[in-house]
Scaffold this motif. Structure first.
Motif, PDB file in Angstrom:
ATOM      1  N   GLN A   1       0.829  -1.207   0.000  1.00  0.00           N
ATOM      2  CA  GLN A   1       0.000   0.000   0.000  1.00  0.00           C
ATOM      3  C   GLN A   1       0.862   1.254   0.000  1.00  0.00           C
ATOM      4  O   GLN A   1       1.913   1.305   0.642  1.00  0.00           O
ATOM      5  CB  GLN A   1      -0.877   0.041   1.258  1.00  0.00           C
ATOM      6  CG  GLN A   1      -2.060  -0.880   1.213  1.00  0.00           C
ATOM      7  CD  GLN A   1      -2.942  -0.726   2.435  1.00  0.00           C
ATOM      8  OE1 GLN A   1      -3.197  -1.710   3.140  1.00  0.00           O
ATOM      9  NE2 GLN A   1      -3.423   0.482   2.705  1.00  0.00           N
TER      10      GLN A   1
ATOM     11  N   THR B   1      -2.647   2.159   5.538  1.00  0.00           N
ATOM     12  CA  THR B   1      -2.435   3.586   5.259  1.00  0.00           C
ATOM     13  C   THR B   1      -3.209   4.381   6.291  1.00  0.00           C
ATOM     14  O   THR B   1      -4.427   4.204   6.431  1.00  0.00           O
ATOM     15  CB  THR B   1      -2.926   3.952   3.848  1.00  0.00           C
ATOM     16  OG1 THR B   1      -2.142   3.276   2.879  1.00  0.00           O
ATOM     17  CG2 THR B   1      -2.839   5.462   3.630  1.00  0.00           C
TER      18      THR B   1
ATOM     19  N   TRP C   1     -11.376  -3.590   0.799  1.00  0.00           N
ATOM     20  CA  TRP C   1     -10.809  -2.486   1.587  1.00  0.00           C
ATOM     21  C   TRP C   1     -11.508  -2.464   2.942  1.00  0.00           C
ATOM     22  O   TRP C   1     -12.745  -2.555   3.015  1.00  0.00           O
ATOM     23  CB  TRP C   1     -11.009  -1.157   0.886  1.00  0.00           C
ATOM     24  CG  TRP C   1     -10.185  -0.976  -0.345  1.00  0.00           C
ATOM     25  CD1 TRP C   1     -10.563  -1.224  -1.636  1.00  0.00           C
ATOM     26  CD2 TRP C   1      -8.838  -0.497  -0.411  1.00  0.00           C
ATOM     27  NE1 TRP C   1      -9.530  -0.938  -2.493  1.00  0.00           N
ATOM     28  CE2 TRP C   1      -8.457  -0.489  -1.769  1.00  0.00           C
ATOM     29  CE3 TRP C   1      -7.899  -0.082   0.540  1.00  0.00           C
ATOM     30  CZ2 TRP C   1      -7.195  -0.066  -2.194  1.00  0.00           C
ATOM     31  CZ3 TRP C   1      -6.648   0.334   0.126  1.00  0.00           C
ATOM     32  CH2 TRP C   1      -6.302   0.339  -1.227  1.00  0.00           C
TER      33      TRP C   1
ATOM     34  N   GLY D   1      -2.539  -5.615   3.051  1.00  0.00           N
ATOM     35  CA  GLY D   1      -1.551  -4.581   2.892  1.00  0.00           C
ATOM     36  C   GLY D   1      -1.091  -4.087   4.255  1.00  0.00           C
ATOM     37  O   GLY D   1      -1.691  -4.414   5.278  1.00  0.00           O
TER      38      GLY D   1
ATOM     39  N   CYS E   1      -3.017   0.250  -3.763  1.00  0.00           N
ATOM     40  CA  CYS E   1      -2.672  -1.092  -3.295  1.00  0.00           C
ATOM     41  C   CYS E   1      -2.234  -1.906  -4.506  1.00  0.00           C
ATOM     42  O   CYS E   1      -2.950  -1.954  -5.520  1.00  0.00           O
ATOM     43  CB  CYS E   1      -3.889  -1.723  -2.628  1.00  0.00           C
ATOM     44  SG  CYS E   1      -3.676  -3.440  -2.102  1.00  0.00           S
TER      45      CYS E   1
ATOM     46  N   TYR F   1      -6.857  -0.696   5.151  1.00  0.00           N
ATOM     47  CA  TYR F   1      -6.128  -1.874   4.681  1.00  0.00           C
ATOM     48  C   TYR F   1      -6.783  -2.441   3.431  1.00  0.00           C
ATOM     49  O   TYR F   1      -8.013  -2.581   3.375  1.00  0.00           O
ATOM     50  CB  TYR F   1      -6.134  -2.979   5.741  1.00  0.00           C
ATOM     51  CG  TYR F   1      -5.388  -2.653   7.010  1.00  0.00           C
ATOM     52  CD1 TYR F   1      -6.029  -2.045   8.091  1.00  0.00           C
ATOM     53  CD2 TYR F   1      -4.034  -2.954   7.147  1.00  0.00           C
ATOM     54  CE1 TYR F   1      -5.344  -1.747   9.262  1.00  0.00           C
ATOM     55  CE2 TYR F   1      -3.342  -2.663   8.318  1.00  0.00           C
ATOM     56  CZ  TYR F   1      -4.004  -2.063   9.364  1.00  0.00           C
ATOM     57  OH  TYR F   1      -3.319  -1.773  10.527  1.00  0.00           O
ATOM     58  N   CYS F   2      -5.953  -2.790   2.457  1.00  0.00           N
ATOM     59  CA  CYS F   2      -6.465  -3.631   1.389  1.00  0.00           C
ATOM     60  C   CYS F   2      -6.216  -5.087   1.790  1.00  0.00           C
ATOM     61  O   CYS F   2      -5.324  -5.385   2.601  1.00  0.00           O
ATOM     62  CB  CYS F   2      -5.825  -3.308   0.037  1.00  0.00           C
ATOM     63  SG  CYS F   2      -4.023  -3.485  -0.030  1.00  0.00           S
TER      64      CYS F   2
ATOM     65  N   ILE G   1      -5.831   6.055  -1.901  1.00  0.00           N
ATOM     66  CA  ILE G   1      -4.883   5.056  -1.404  1.00  0.00           C
ATOM     67  C   ILE G   1      -4.694   3.994  -2.487  1.00  0.00           C
ATOM     68  O   ILE G   1      -5.675   3.528  -3.078  1.00  0.00           O
ATOM     69  CB  ILE G   1      -5.409   4.387  -0.111  1.00  0.00           C
ATOM     70  CG1 ILE G   1      -5.633   5.433   0.976  1.00  0.00           C
ATOM     71  CG2 ILE G   1      -4.434   3.307   0.365  1.00  0.00           C
ATOM     72  CD1 ILE G   1      -6.396   4.899   2.184  1.00  0.00           C
TER      73      ILE G   1
END
Lengths: 119, 112
Positions: free
Chosen positions: B6, B107, B40, B104, B23, B92-93, B21
């Protein structure tokens, strides 16, 4: 409404085991799986493994293979995650999540269970 | 294992302004059934993760339409059209196309 309610916080000594429960409601338990994910303090999310509530099939993350066992009790709609040989770096919040591999993925989450490993 | 990367690590945003964001996955997330299982999630302090987007671009139940997802193959993006105070947290992905599922690194979205 879908709910996953986890058991309460635990404090364990190094070398011990912990078993966390995750009681599901609001949906047909056996139609979905349950994933377990943890987050150590200040760290990101880490997938531990998954269990099918339909047939008990499991997939474990490599970091946990041999040390974790995931089970379900379909009579009560409850999933369990047991982690053995605990170390201090297993201190984390442990989450269960309903897993829908055909559609929405990890869609509903439990509130989390803090497991502290300390001598 | 599929590595999810990410960027950025942190995204300071002015209220009402957009945020984006990225990824990237180390290999294609296209499943053998033809779908791409890229999600996500939003993580606020003291709260469990919350699903925002699944299968690249589908908003989950109750998620405001200021959140949108896009991408294909190995590159994916989450956009917040106008950041609100309640959007502060770590995003988060996550891929569930292949075992093991992977996330990920996260972020952090914060207000300037």
């Amino acid at each position: 409404q879908v709910q996953l309610v986890q058991s309460g916080a635990e404090v364990k000594k190094p070398g011990a085991s912990v078993k966390v429960s995750c009681k599901a409601s609001g949906y047909t338990f056996t139609n979905y799986g349950i994933s377990w994910v943890r987050q150590a303090p200040g760290q990101g999310l880490e997938w531990m493994g998954w269990i099918s509530a339909y047939n008990g099939k499991t997939k474990y993350g490599q970091n946990f293979e041999g040390r974790v066992t995931m089970t379900t009790d379909t009579s009560t709609g409850t999933a369990y995650m047991e982690l053995r040989s605990l170390r201090s770096d297993d201190t984390a919040v442990y989450y269960c999540a309903r897993e829908d591999f055909d559609d929405s993925g990890s869609d509903y989450w439990g509130q989390g269970t803090l497991v502290t490993v300390s001598s | 294992d599929i590595v999810m990367t990410q960027t950025p690590l942190s995204s300071p945003v002015t209220l009402g302004q957009p945020a984006s964001i990225s990824c990237r996955s180390s290999q294609s997330l296209v499943h053998s059934d033809g779908d791409t299982y890229l999600s996500w999630l939003q993580k606020r302090p003291g709260q469990p993760p919350r699903l925002l987007i699944y299968k690249i671009s589908n908003r989950f139940s109750g998620v405001p339409d200021r959140f949108s997802g896009s991408g294909a193959g190995t590159d994916f993006t989450l956009k917040i059209s106008r950041v609100e105070a309640e959007d502060v947290g770590v995003y988060y992905c996550m891929q569930s196309s292949h075992f093991p599922l992977t996330f990920g690194g996260g972020t952090k979205v914060e207000i300037k």
